[in-house]
Design a protein around this motif. Structure first.
Motif, PDB file in Angstrom:
ATOM      1  N   ALA A 134      42.115  47.158  43.007  1.00 50.65           N
ATOM      2  CA  ALA A 134      41.386  46.069  42.342  1.00 50.65           C
ATOM      3  C   ALA A 134      40.322  46.633  41.410  1.00 50.65           C
ATOM      4  CB  ALA A 134      40.751  45.156  43.385  1.00 50.65           C
ATOM      5  N   ALA A 135      39.610  47.632  41.894  1.00 50.68           N
ATOM      6  CA  ALA A 135      38.537  48.228  41.084  1.00 50.68           C
ATOM      7  C   ALA A 135      39.116  48.834  39.815  1.00 50.68           C
ATOM      8  CB  ALA A 135      37.799  49.296  41.896  1.00 50.68           C
ATOM      9  N   LYS A 136      40.226  49.517  39.994  1.00 48.87           N
ATOM     10  CA  LYS A 136      40.860  50.210  38.877  1.00 48.87           C
ATOM     11  C   LYS A 136      41.313  49.223  37.805  1.00 48.87           C
ATOM     12  CE  LYS A 136      44.947  53.100  38.539  1.00 48.87           C
ATOM     13  NZ  LYS A 136      45.902  53.853  39.341  1.00 48.87           N
ATOM     14  N   HIS A 137      41.741  48.053  38.234  1.00 48.04           N
ATOM     15  CA  HIS A 137      42.330  47.114  37.284  1.00 48.04           C
ATOM     16  C   HIS A 137      41.448  45.903  37.020  1.00 48.04           C
ATOM     17  CE1 HIS A 137      45.989  49.406  37.040  1.00 48.04           C
ATOM     18  NE2 HIS A 137      46.044  49.476  38.349  1.00 48.04           N
ATOM     19  N   ASP A 138      40.155  46.014  37.369  1.00 49.41           N
ATOM     20  CA  ASP A 138      39.226  44.914  37.087  1.00 49.41           C
ATOM     21  C   ASP A 138      39.644  43.590  37.708  1.00 49.41           C
ATOM     22  OD1 ASP A 138      37.422  46.387  35.644  1.00 49.41           O
ATOM     23  OD2 ASP A 138      38.505  46.114  33.765  1.00 49.41           O
ATOM     24  N   ALA A 155      37.177  56.314  33.781  1.00 50.12           N
ATOM     25  CA  ALA A 155      37.337  56.035  35.210  1.00 50.12           C
ATOM     26  C   ALA A 155      38.288  54.857  35.408  1.00 50.12           C
ATOM     27  CB  ALA A 155      35.986  55.738  35.838  1.00 50.12           C
ATOM     28  N   LYS A 156      38.084  53.850  34.587  1.00 54.37           N
ATOM     29  CA  LYS A 156      38.883  52.632  34.707  1.00 54.37           C
ATOM     30  C   LYS A 156      40.353  52.916  34.452  1.00 54.37           C
ATOM     31  CE  LYS A 156      38.831  48.266  32.248  1.00 54.37           C
ATOM     32  NZ  LYS A 156      38.029  47.451  31.326  1.00 54.37           N
ATOM     33  N   HIS A 157      40.624  53.826  33.554  1.00 51.69           N
ATOM     34  CA  HIS A 157      42.011  54.051  33.150  1.00 51.69           C
ATOM     35  C   HIS A 157      42.572  55.379  33.644  1.00 51.69           C
ATOM     36  CE1 HIS A 157      42.060  50.407  30.787  1.00 51.69           C
ATOM     37  NE2 HIS A 157      40.920  50.747  30.239  1.00 51.69           N
TER      38      HIS A 157
END
Lengths: 687, 687
Positions: A342-346, B343-345
């Motif tokens: 979830a964190a990774k994909h907002d 970090a997000k990607h």
């Protein structure tokens, strides 16, 4: 014979029309197109009828009440007084498909009294809008009607023709059926008796649940439902297929009583949405307009959200709900991996299901497992999971599975919400799988309706947002309690995991015109593994692109990305699920036909971005869509998630094509939908 | 005339062939197809020739050395002894397009000595592989040759025909030119004198830089370069277009000396790759096989990585490099936002450029700004940025911009690397923009070559991985020092931001057959905003899909996602950049033609996943690609990022189509490339 009864009806209608042509007991919609007339016949029986553009829609329809312990309230009625009023205001939703809602109607109040010695009184209030009408009964405090045990409310809806209907059966314990499409005269719920639902009670195969949607031969769309179902029993509609007449049939208590109450009281609104297009049904705000204003003073803590969850994995059998089986799903470790995803994909939130002792073991077998909504399974460390989620900027959605133990939950609700508060959890999914306890209380009966309401109010006290599965159908209460984000109350995606049969390709193009007219549904779209590797004999009856389109077509303030994280990884189509807004401020239905297709565009709240979803049933279609809805003068980058050239819900459901195009409000898009297909577009405004 | 000289050459070749038909001075490749013959003519001059399948490729070509202070070493030579040997081994790369490298060649050592009184000695060592050959000169320690000042190394390459050549000019200060394609006889670097490079020195328009690639009229592909350039000057090739002859022309020191050294020493290998297909050039491991084994004992700290960086934003003018301009790019705040994006990607690293005082101000103007590689601009808090990155699980790539101040950097390198070590930074991008100081040392000259090597060795001591811009061309040193991840040493993406002109659509289909034969290049693909909103008059000459394909087609252990984060957000095509591996263990060239098209498939290291990239020049193309390279018996989900139907590098570069398909090694894909287009596929193995 049908033709004959239709002609007879028309004749009677005209006669009565003349007889009752009285300004004081009729009322029209603000645009004058819908007209309701009320009158009393020679026997003192009350009836009403409804016309649209002078064409009868509902012929003369009588109203009456039966009581357990008192004479029927039906005859010898007289109109004591009438009142008229006009409401013209607008109000703001906290969340919804559009935020500004116009509430513009003409009201007519008919005060009735028996001419006989009991002289019992009640009022009928009509509110007539441009998009339909509602009416309710008010029973004032009175000497000869104090404690009230309603044996039957008999509100008639006399159809002016043998309309085409989309219906499901009058099940007192569930709304989780596939819809039937028949002429009204062909309604017969017998096949539903052989349904595959765990809990279902269909006492009368000639009754149907609401919302019940119809289309006349003139192309007028109707939907029958109720609004503000409070301290009352749910209404089913018993169908007299010979006489094209429906009569309200309330769900009963164990003793057969329908409603236990006392004066003063008022019933829910009986509602009839009327529209010249299928789109009009969806754009109607009738149900919420007939509910009370928001009762929650500070609503800052309420907001829509996207979520993933430990849920589908159990439905498809990747993991178990219960800890004492081989492979318990909701462990501390696995919850953390979902939080990471979830964190990774907002994705804002992660739903945790099957976290507490016995959940949901109680549902089956001997129901001996002892549980509460506080004690976790030993392999699930709730504070640690919450801590980890917070560190990752992810919210946890708690779950209260009652397994139908409404009485127990009622008693322990306070503690259960306190526990959520202590953990800092602000959203709870509740569930009522299984037969309701105390026993012989049906899901749609007054006991459960009061229970559901108590849970919503208690949650609001604790600043907790709720969405409820195995819930009573929505009746617009989210206006009053916007912490009630969504309900299930219909056959959702889960049936595609294990249903025999699962849903069919037209199900998703019926839901928005039936169940979803009542309020937002937690359908849980977003399956990418359409053919379900963990379930050989099941599949989702949709293309992958359609799954994306559902995020726009199905309005809900909670939207689940319901597939397994592993099925999203690497798939560029997942970008749409990341991008699709969950908060909107405006919506436009582009095209619509019940059970066939539906295209909706919605504007993201507080931005210039739009999204569009288009879905079809098992037929492929081509549309030309002028993008006139887009903000004028703004350039958009359209990310188009379409069915691939060879896409087909069954033969090739994963064939998609993602494209990229610059457009403005002057552009026209060609939309091509495969059989069981869909298209989703995210319009990103360019600064 | 050309025809005549070709005939003459062939005649001479045959004559000499007979004359020198001596087993002791000839050597063939393991498969026997390539044969090198060495001999001495009547005047005692040494020469060699090369044939492929008995067809002459290099005709008799003489070798000799001129010295500043000694008699030319050219005549009166005699073969004292010869030695033969065979090498057949394999070695493992730490990173590379394939990990296992076969090193199988036949060696021939010719020991030469002057018959005259000086009796100077040197050896010529040939290593002949199936994919080409290398030869070098060894000068043993000897009385009459101690300190050595080479005025000219004159190694000839006498072409057996007027081959088609892909070349750029013999620039001593830069490799950042567009390539020319001409017949050998038409080589003339005059137009390059008007080039737009900031630093460039082309002393002889008839010389070219290496790798220099050719195609014979028989369809044999050749590429001339050098391997293991150590303590020597870079070799350019002076072209005698009349006689179809090239002679090595070394880059000079300020005083005109080419190489300053002393015996014993050996020269780099002069290399000739020979292949029957353009693909064969790319699949050749000749250059690395001619380098020394890895000198770094523990290489655990070395690994490939993807990165984003504060870099393109400065190239397109969104921000400034320097702090005293309006809009300094690399602030603490902005670095953090890039770290968030990485970090997000799941992008491993973030490059920080323009972080230190004066960077890169020294490049222009009076060069008075005082700087080191330790003092940050006041608005960039390096420890805080590193702390934040660590918290987010992101690595920082530091930057050492020397602005050409090689002397200063040499003195301060130790401290600069110590500073990186203190911060925990394990990768540094170094840069050498501007004229080199000490002045009059050319980028390709011996001084700089020793400098670059010292920097690599010093970095290795500090366990720092380097990639170098404005670098000397690679010569396979990454085998010996795998901490040298990549170099620029060619015209990269950056020219598309501000070049007048930028690159052209064929540039990317020439690079893999020329510069990239020498080693990995930090080209920086991945531009989505092809038309460059910040640069009205520039654009990237490619479709968006081609930008994705470059991640596979261009091998490099550092791959930048070089566009602005805002241009990636919401774009589903970015998923490919997230997914494309940067560590491979195997590669297959599917099809290839120099300057026209190139399709490569590579297998991800330690998984069954594959990726494929296919690119074309300004011509559109259709390929059928059997997926026989995929692992047998494995099912794959292919995510296909293709040019859209109307895609065109200039007219419609953003038109793409992303699709989704299940395939196995038995499937055949149809690949359609637009003008200037490409296709990228990620093959995800299904468990």
């Amino acid at each position: 014979m049908k033709k004959y009864s239709y002609l007879l009806l028309s004749f009677l209608f005209m006669v009565c029309n003349v007889y009752s042509n009285n300004d004081k007991t009729s009322v029209s919609s603000p645009n004058g197109q819908i007209k309701v007339e009320f009158n009393i016949d020679k026997e003192g029986k009350a009836f009403y009828n409804v016309s649209h553009k002078n064409v009868p829609v509902i012929g003369n329809s009588y109203i009456s009440f039966k009581f357990n312990d008192a004479k029927e309230l039906k005859e010898n009625l007289s109109v004591v007084d009438t009142k008229k009023n006009t409401i013209n205001e607008s109000w703001e939703r906290i969340w919804g498909p559009t935020l500004k809602v116009v509430n513009n109607c003409n009201m007519l109040e008919i005060q009735l009294q028996e001419k006989s010695k009991l002289k019992r009184r009640f009022n009928v209030i009509f509110k007539v809008y441009d998009d339909g009408l509602g009416f309710r009964y008010q029973f004032p405090e009175q000497k000869n009607l104090n404690k009230v045990f309603i044996a039957d409310e008999q509100t008639e809806f006399h159809l002016s023709g043998d309309y085409t209907c989309w219906w499901n059966p009058g099940d007192w314990d569930s709304d989780e059926h596939l819809f039937s499409k028949t002429k009204f005269s062909e309604i017969d719920g017998t096949p539903y008796l052989k349904n595959q639902l765990t809990h279902s009670y269909i006492p009368d195969v000639m009754a149907v649940n609401t919302p019940l949607t119809m289309k006349t031969k003139d192309g007028i769309y109707l939907s029958f439902h109720e609004a503000n179902l409070t301290n009352y029993a749910s209404m089913t509609l018993k169908c007299d297929t010979k006489n094209l007449k429906m009569t309200s049939a309330l769900v009963a208590w164990e003793d057969g009583t329908k409603v236990k109450t006392q004066t003063p009281f008022e019933t829910p609104w009986r509602t009839i949405q009327i529209a010249e297009s299928a789109a009009g049904l969806i754009e109607s705000n009738l149900i919420e307009n007939l509910n009370e204003k928001c009762k929650i003073e500070n609503t800052d803590w309420i907001h829509p959200q996207k979520y993933i969850g430990l849920w589908w994995a159990m439905h498809v059998g990747q993991y178990d709900w219960e800890m004492d089986k081989n492979n318990h799903g909701t462990t501390t470790q696995r919850s953390k991996s979902y939080i990471d995803f979830a964190a990774k994909h907002d994705i804002e939130s992660v739903l945790i299901e099957g976290w507490n002792e016995c959940n949901p073991k109680w549902m089956v077998g001997e129901r001996k497992c002892q549980f509460d909504w506080i004690t976790s399974y030993p392999d699930f460390d709730f504070p640690e999971v919450v801590r980890y989620a917070k560190e990752k900027g992810v919210k946890i959605i708690g779950q209260h599975e009652t397994n139908g133990l409404a009485g127990k939950y009622m008693n322990e609700m306070e503690g259960a919400y306190n526990f959520m508060n202590e953990l800092g959890i602000k959203t709870v999914k509740s569930g009522y799988v299984g037969a309701k306890v105390p026993a012989n209380n049906y899901q749609q009966g007054q006991y459960m309706i009061e229970h559901y309401r108590a849970a919503i109010e208690k949650a609001a006290e604790h600043k907790i947002q709720l969405f409820v599965h195995e819930a009573i159908k929505p009746t617009g209460l989210c206006r009053t309690y916007p912490n009630l984000l969504a309900e299930e109350a219909a056959r959702g995606q889960e049936f595609n995991a294990w249903g025999t049969p699962g849903n069919n390709p037209s199900h998703v193009v019926i839901l928005p015109f039936t169940r979803m007219l009542a309020g937002s549904m937690d359908f849980t779209p977003g399956i990418f593994d359409i053919k379900l590797k963990y379930r050989e004999n099941n599949q989702v009856p949709s293309t992958l692109a359609q799954q994306l389109a559902l995020y726009v077509v199905f309005y809900s303030p909670v939207q689940m990305a319901c597939d397994l994280p592993e099925n999203y990884e690497n798939n560029p189509a997942f970008q749409f699920i990341r991008d699709v807004p969950v908060e909107w401020d405006n919506s436009k239905v582009i095209n619509a036909e019940i059970g066939e297709y539906l295209t909706i565009a919605r504007k993201e709240k507080d931005t210039d971005n739009w999204a569009l979803g288009s879905i079809t049933n098992e037929e492929k279609r081509n549309f030309e869509v002028p993008l006139t809805f887009l903000n004028e003068g703004v350039q958009y980058q359209a990310f188009i998630y379409a069915d691939g050239e060879n896409a087909h819900w069954d033969k090739n459901p994963l064939d998609y094509s993602i494209r990229n195009k610059y457009v403005t409000s002057k552009s026209v898009l060609k939309i091509k939908l495969a059989e069981g297909g869909g298209q989703a577009i995210f319009f990103k405004a360019i600064e």
